[in-house]
Write a protein that holds these residues in place. Structure first.
Motif, PDB file in Angstrom:
ATOM      1  N   GLN A 129       0.725  -1.205  -0.073  1.00  0.00           N
ATOM      2  CA  GLN A 129       0.109  -0.026   0.118  1.00  0.00           C
ATOM      3  C   GLN A 129       0.910   1.118  -0.136  1.00  0.00           C
ATOM      4  OE1 GLN A 129      -2.487  -0.627   3.527  1.00  0.00           O
ATOM      5  NE2 GLN A 129      -4.013  -1.784   2.390  1.00  0.00           N
ATOM      6  N   GLN A 130       1.994   1.236   0.817  1.00  0.00           N
ATOM      7  CA  GLN A 130       3.005   2.364   0.886  1.00  0.00           C
ATOM      8  C   GLN A 130       3.436   2.548  -0.527  1.00  0.00           C
ATOM      9  OE1 GLN A 130       5.371   1.343   4.326  1.00  0.00           O
ATOM     10  NE2 GLN A 130       4.039   2.501   5.561  1.00  0.00           N
ATOM     11  N   ALA A 131       3.799   1.758  -1.119  1.00  0.00           N
ATOM     12  CA  ALA A 131       4.441   1.460  -2.518  1.00  0.00           C
ATOM     13  C   ALA A 131       3.770   2.456  -3.411  1.00  0.00           C
ATOM     14  CB  ALA A 131       4.934   0.329  -3.064  1.00  0.00           C
ATOM     15  N   ARG A 132       2.145   2.190  -3.269  1.00  0.00           N
ATOM     16  CA  ARG A 132       1.308   2.811  -3.919  1.00  0.00           C
ATOM     17  C   ARG A 132       0.621   4.092  -3.597  1.00  0.00           C
ATOM     18  NH1 ARG A 132       2.317   1.030  -8.567  1.00  0.00           N
ATOM     19  NH2 ARG A 132       0.252   1.885  -9.258  1.00  0.00           N
ATOM     20  N   LEU A 133       1.726   4.817  -2.688  1.00  0.00           N
ATOM     21  CA  LEU A 133       1.350   6.005  -2.122  1.00  0.00           C
ATOM     22  C   LEU A 133       1.372   6.906  -3.568  1.00  0.00           C
ATOM     23  CD1 LEU A 133       3.606   6.430   0.913  1.00  0.00           C
ATOM     24  CD2 LEU A 133       1.134   6.806   1.007  1.00  0.00           C
ATOM     25  N   THR A 134       0.537   8.133  -3.433  1.00  0.00           N
ATOM     26  CA  THR A 134       0.548   9.195  -4.491  1.00  0.00           C
ATOM     27  C   THR A 134       1.807  10.003  -3.989  1.00  0.00           C
ATOM     28  OG1 THR A 134      -1.022  10.607  -3.253  1.00  0.00           O
ATOM     29  CG2 THR A 134      -1.948   8.759  -4.732  1.00  0.00           C
ATOM     30  N   ALA A 148       1.040   7.574  -8.590  1.00  0.00           N
ATOM     31  CA  ALA A 148       1.719   6.470  -7.517  1.00  0.00           C
ATOM     32  C   ALA A 148       3.204   6.815  -7.579  1.00  0.00           C
ATOM     33  CB  ALA A 148       1.461   5.273  -7.881  1.00  0.00           C
ATOM     34  N   VAL A 149       3.784   7.023  -6.071  1.00  0.00           N
ATOM     35  CA  VAL A 149       5.042   7.354  -6.245  1.00  0.00           C
ATOM     36  C   VAL A 149       6.163   6.200  -6.955  1.00  0.00           C
ATOM     37  CG1 VAL A 149       7.112   7.460  -4.667  1.00  0.00           C
ATOM     38  CG2 VAL A 149       4.848   8.305  -4.102  1.00  0.00           C
ATOM     39  N   ALA A 150       5.702   4.788  -6.765  1.00  0.00           N
ATOM     40  CA  ALA A 150       6.403   3.830  -7.605  1.00  0.00           C
ATOM     41  C   ALA A 150       6.377   3.919  -8.802  1.00  0.00           C
ATOM     42  CB  ALA A 150       5.658   2.382  -7.046  1.00  0.00           C
ATOM     43  N   ASP A 151       5.466   4.702  -9.495  1.00  0.00           N
ATOM     44  CA  ASP A 151       5.552   4.878 -10.991  1.00  0.00           C
ATOM     45  C   ASP A 151       5.945   6.245 -11.544  1.00  0.00           C
ATOM     46  OD1 ASP A 151       3.734   2.522 -11.137  1.00  0.00           O
ATOM     47  OD2 ASP A 151       1.905   3.705 -11.025  1.00  0.00           O
ATOM     48  N   VAL A 152       6.528   7.158 -10.769  1.00  0.00           N
ATOM     49  CA  VAL A 152       7.124   8.231 -11.239  1.00  0.00           C
ATOM     50  C   VAL A 152       8.526   8.054 -11.801  1.00  0.00           C
ATOM     51  CG1 VAL A 152       8.115  10.383 -10.601  1.00  0.00           C
ATOM     52  CG2 VAL A 152       5.946   9.490  -9.300  1.00  0.00           C
ATOM     53  N   ARG A 181      14.272  15.892  -5.011  1.00  0.00           N
ATOM     54  CA  ARG A 181      15.230  15.020  -4.851  1.00  0.00           C
ATOM     55  C   ARG A 181      15.351  14.418  -3.236  1.00  0.00           C
ATOM     56  NH1 ARG A 181      19.791  16.903  -7.946  1.00  0.00           N
ATOM     57  NH2 ARG A 181      18.862  15.596  -9.548  1.00  0.00           N
ATOM     58  N   GLN A 182      15.216  15.540  -2.391  1.00  0.00           N
ATOM     59  CA  GLN A 182      15.116  15.043  -0.960  1.00  0.00           C
ATOM     60  C   GLN A 182      13.938  14.198  -0.628  1.00  0.00           C
ATOM     61  OE1 GLN A 182      16.014  18.457   2.066  1.00  0.00           O
ATOM     62  NE2 GLN A 182      16.801  19.689   0.285  1.00  0.00           N
ATOM     63  N   MET A 183      12.872  14.633  -1.250  1.00  0.00           N
ATOM     64  CA  MET A 183      11.650  13.796  -0.929  1.00  0.00           C
ATOM     65  C   MET A 183      11.701  12.520  -1.462  1.00  0.00           C
ATOM     66  SD  MET A 183       7.722  14.738  -2.220  1.00  0.00           S
ATOM     67  CE  MET A 183       7.882  13.851  -3.905  1.00  0.00           C
ATOM     68  N   PHE A 184      12.401  12.189  -2.835  1.00  0.00           N
ATOM     69  CA  PHE A 184      12.513  10.842  -3.402  1.00  0.00           C
ATOM     70  C   PHE A 184      13.761  10.232  -2.426  1.00  0.00           C
ATOM     71  CE2 PHE A 184      10.023  12.262  -6.640  1.00  0.00           C
ATOM     72  CZ  PHE A 184       9.103  11.276  -7.006  1.00  0.00           C
ATOM     73  N   ARG A 216      12.910   4.548   2.883  1.00  0.00           N
ATOM     74  CA  ARG A 216      11.868   3.877   3.671  1.00  0.00           C
ATOM     75  C   ARG A 216      11.132   2.749   2.630  1.00  0.00           C
ATOM     76  NH1 ARG A 216      12.824   8.234   5.606  1.00  0.00           N
ATOM     77  NH2 ARG A 216      12.361   8.857   7.923  1.00  0.00           N
ATOM     78  N   ASP A 217      11.902   2.319   1.500  1.00  0.00           N
ATOM     79  CA  ASP A 217      11.732   1.331   0.670  1.00  0.00           C
ATOM     80  C   ASP A 217      10.349   1.546  -0.107  1.00  0.00           C
ATOM     81  OD1 ASP A 217      13.855  -0.068   0.788  1.00  0.00           O
ATOM     82  OD2 ASP A 217      13.098  -1.026   2.612  1.00  0.00           O
ATOM     83  N   TYR A 218       9.820   2.889  -0.263  1.00  0.00           N
ATOM     84  CA  TYR A 218       8.718   3.424  -0.998  1.00  0.00           C
ATOM     85  C   TYR A 218       8.994   2.963  -2.424  1.00  0.00           C
ATOM     86  CZ  TYR A 218       6.759   4.986   3.646  1.00  0.00           C
ATOM     87  OH  TYR A 218       6.505   5.085   4.712  1.00  0.00           O
ATOM     88  N   VAL A 219      10.199   3.449  -2.795  1.00  0.00           N
ATOM     89  CA  VAL A 219      10.656   3.403  -4.525  1.00  0.00           C
ATOM     90  C   VAL A 219      11.849   2.615  -4.376  1.00  0.00           C
ATOM     91  CG1 VAL A 219       9.372   5.520  -4.890  1.00  0.00           C
ATOM     92  CG2 VAL A 219      11.825   5.384  -3.982  1.00  0.00           C
ATOM     93  N   GLU A 220      12.049   1.936  -5.505  1.00  0.00           N
ATOM     94  CA  GLU A 220      13.376   1.220  -5.708  1.00  0.00           C
ATOM     95  C   GLU A 220      14.490   2.112  -6.218  1.00  0.00           C
ATOM     96  OE1 GLU A 220      12.650  -2.448  -7.700  1.00  0.00           O
ATOM     97  OE2 GLU A 220      11.200  -3.177  -6.311  1.00  0.00           O
ATOM     98  N   ALA A 221      14.188   3.145  -6.951  1.00  0.00           N
ATOM     99  CA  ALA A 221      14.990   3.935  -7.652  1.00  0.00           C
ATOM    100  C   ALA A 221      14.612   5.408  -7.349  1.00  0.00           C
ATOM    101  CB  ALA A 221      15.569   3.666  -8.999  1.00  0.00           C
ATOM    102  N   ASP A 222      15.619   6.418  -7.367  1.00  0.00           N
ATOM    103  CA  ASP A 222      15.306   7.682  -7.428  1.00  0.00           C
ATOM    104  C   ASP A 222      15.286   8.644  -8.707  1.00  0.00           C
ATOM    105  OD1 ASP A 222      15.323  10.686  -6.914  1.00  0.00           O
ATOM    106  OD2 ASP A 222      16.974  10.767  -5.919  1.00  0.00           O
TER     107      ASP A 222
END
Length: 450
Positions: free
Chosen positions: A120-125, A164-168, A197-200, A206-212
């Motif tokens: 669910q966190q990975a799908r955070l907007t 979604a953050v993971a889709d950016v 950059r700081q936000m990503f 926190r493992d919400y995304v796999e890459a910046d």
């Protein structure tokens, strides 16, 4: 066989360690010494029984955690179990195994739940991630993240706020940069990219995304910020000198601006001044560390000296001319200097448009607005240098007053003149001009148009 008494148990001492105490009915206790001075021993009670022709032994409990009566009652309860054909040892083993199985199942359920939460966190907007970042990290900023919030509302959320953050991807961030650059706001574009950059980075930790997605976009490629050339005209200076006392700024902040203006130093150098480096008798202020890595001496005009004297009456008991509210734990009972951004923010807060007030900041949002438009503390340094030139100071002298490093290597090596006299004259003339502008008589003609 005599039964154990509570009094006998209370009389036991550490020297009785290992002693066996029979209590009848196949129950006995083993004495164990303890480091507890209040209860120097404990007695562990066991009960022996026969079931299906086999002798078994089960632990009942220990004194003084259980009273002697409670221990005997537990033995009697177990005896009833055995009489009914139930083996207490086997039952306890089964119960322990069930507890372990339940714990494993609960642990597995928790892992499954955490996996769902992670998904669910990975799908955070992007909006949701910004809120989380603001609440956990941005609140440390002086404005609590208000400026970043406004910038994201204007330039980020309309493009990717609901994504979604993971889709950016990099392309999304590049689109934000390109859209902002179409408005020719280089400085703001770099600031937004830095915050993204700081936000990503926060999300990556926190493992919400796999890459910046911002990693491959360089601020240097956006372009130069552009050199500011804002110089306050003398009509604006007169207006500023009148408005400053009524601006609602702290008196120390007012002194910082006036000292910076009179000495044409940088605002960071000004608020970092220490009293040990201000010599009132010789009218000298020494800056031991400056931007070019060299020390710098400033001769204080009457105008500048009065500001330091005014300031000394407020902060003279502290090591810093402009003490801050922060403390360095490594330096006991010693304030750190005022944050270099504090005065700059106070000036900006007093030049806002209607409705632009920041919560918790001044309500006097137009107290320092001038006719020539937005100004910053650093513009006072440029203004003072320009005024020195118009008052007759030579360019090389002004460069020395500004503490600029000579770009020409040969000139830097062979030109040894310190210009102390001409520099003193430049600061004196500029200080006298500021005195005139502070209380401008009708017959004083301004040097420059506003």
């Amino acid at each position: 066989m005599a039964l154990i008494t509570t009094k006998a148990l209370e009389a036991l001492r550490g020297m009785d360690d290992g002693k066996r105490l029979p209590d009848g009915g196949s129950m006995f206790g083993m004495v164990r010494a303890t480091p507890d001075t209040k209860n120097p021993v404990s007695v562990d009670f066991q009960w022996r029984y026969k079931l299906n022709g086999k002798t078994r032994q089960v632990r009942i409990g220990s004194w003084p955690k259980m009273s002697l009566k409670a221990l005997r009652d537990e033995r009697d309860r177990l005896a009833v179990e055995v009489k009914s054909g139930t083996d207490p040892v086997q039952r306890k083993a089964t119960e322990k195994l069930k507890i372990e199985v339940d714990q494993v199942e609960a642990h597995n359920k928790q892992l499954d739940r955490l996996e769902v939460i992670a998904q669910q966190q990975a799908r955070l907007t992007v909006r949701q991630l910004f809120k989380l970042w603001r609440d956990l990290a941005l609140k440390q900023r002086g404005d609590g993240g208000a400026e970043a919030q406004r910038a994201f509302e204007r330039d980020v959320f309309p493009l990717i706020g609901d994504l979604a953050v993971a889709d950016v991807k990099k392309a999304h961030v590049q689109n934000i940069v390109d859209t902002m650059m179409a408005r020719d706001v280089v400085r703001m574009t770099k600031r937004v990219l830095s915050d993204l950059r700081q936000m990503f980075g926060f999300a990556l930790d926190r493992d919400y995304v796999e890459a910046d997605p911002t990693a491959r976009i360089k601020k240097a490629k956006i372009g130069p910020d552009g050199e500011r050339d804002r110089v306050l005209g003398e009509a604006e200076l007169i207006d500023l000198l009148k408005k400053l006392p009524r601006s609602g700024m702290a008196e120390t902040s007012q002194c910082a601006l006036l000292i910076q203006m009179a000495t044409i130093t940088r605002i960071g150098e000004t608020v970092g001044a220490r009293w040990e480096h201000v010599d009132f008798e010789r009218r000298l202020w020494v800056l031991p560390e400056t931007k070019n890595g060299k020390s710098h001496q400033v001769w204080l005009s009457d105008f500048a000296l009065r500001q330091f004297e005014r300031l000394h009456a407020i902060t003279g008991e502290t090591p810093w001319c402009f003490p801050g509210s922060r403390y360095d734990p490594a330096i006991e009972k010693t304030n750190l200097p005022l944050d270099t951004k504090t005065v700059t923010k106070q000036v900006a807060d007093r030049q806002r448009e209607p409705g632009g007030q920041i919560a918790g900041r001044t309500k006097q949002i137009d107290a320092l607005k001038l006719g020539g438009g937005q100004w910053r503390p650093h513009d006072l340094r440029r203004t003072g240098a320009s005024a020195m030139a118009e008052l007759g100071a030579l360019p090389d002298v002004i460069e020395k007053c500004l503490n600029h490093t000579e770009e020409n290597k040969m000139k830097r090596i062979y030109q040894r003149a310190t210009y102390e006299g001409p520099m003193r004259d430049a600061w004196r003339l500029w200080g006298e001009r500021l005195d005139l502008l502070t209380n401008k008589p009708a017959n004083v003609v301004t040097l420059r148009a506003a």
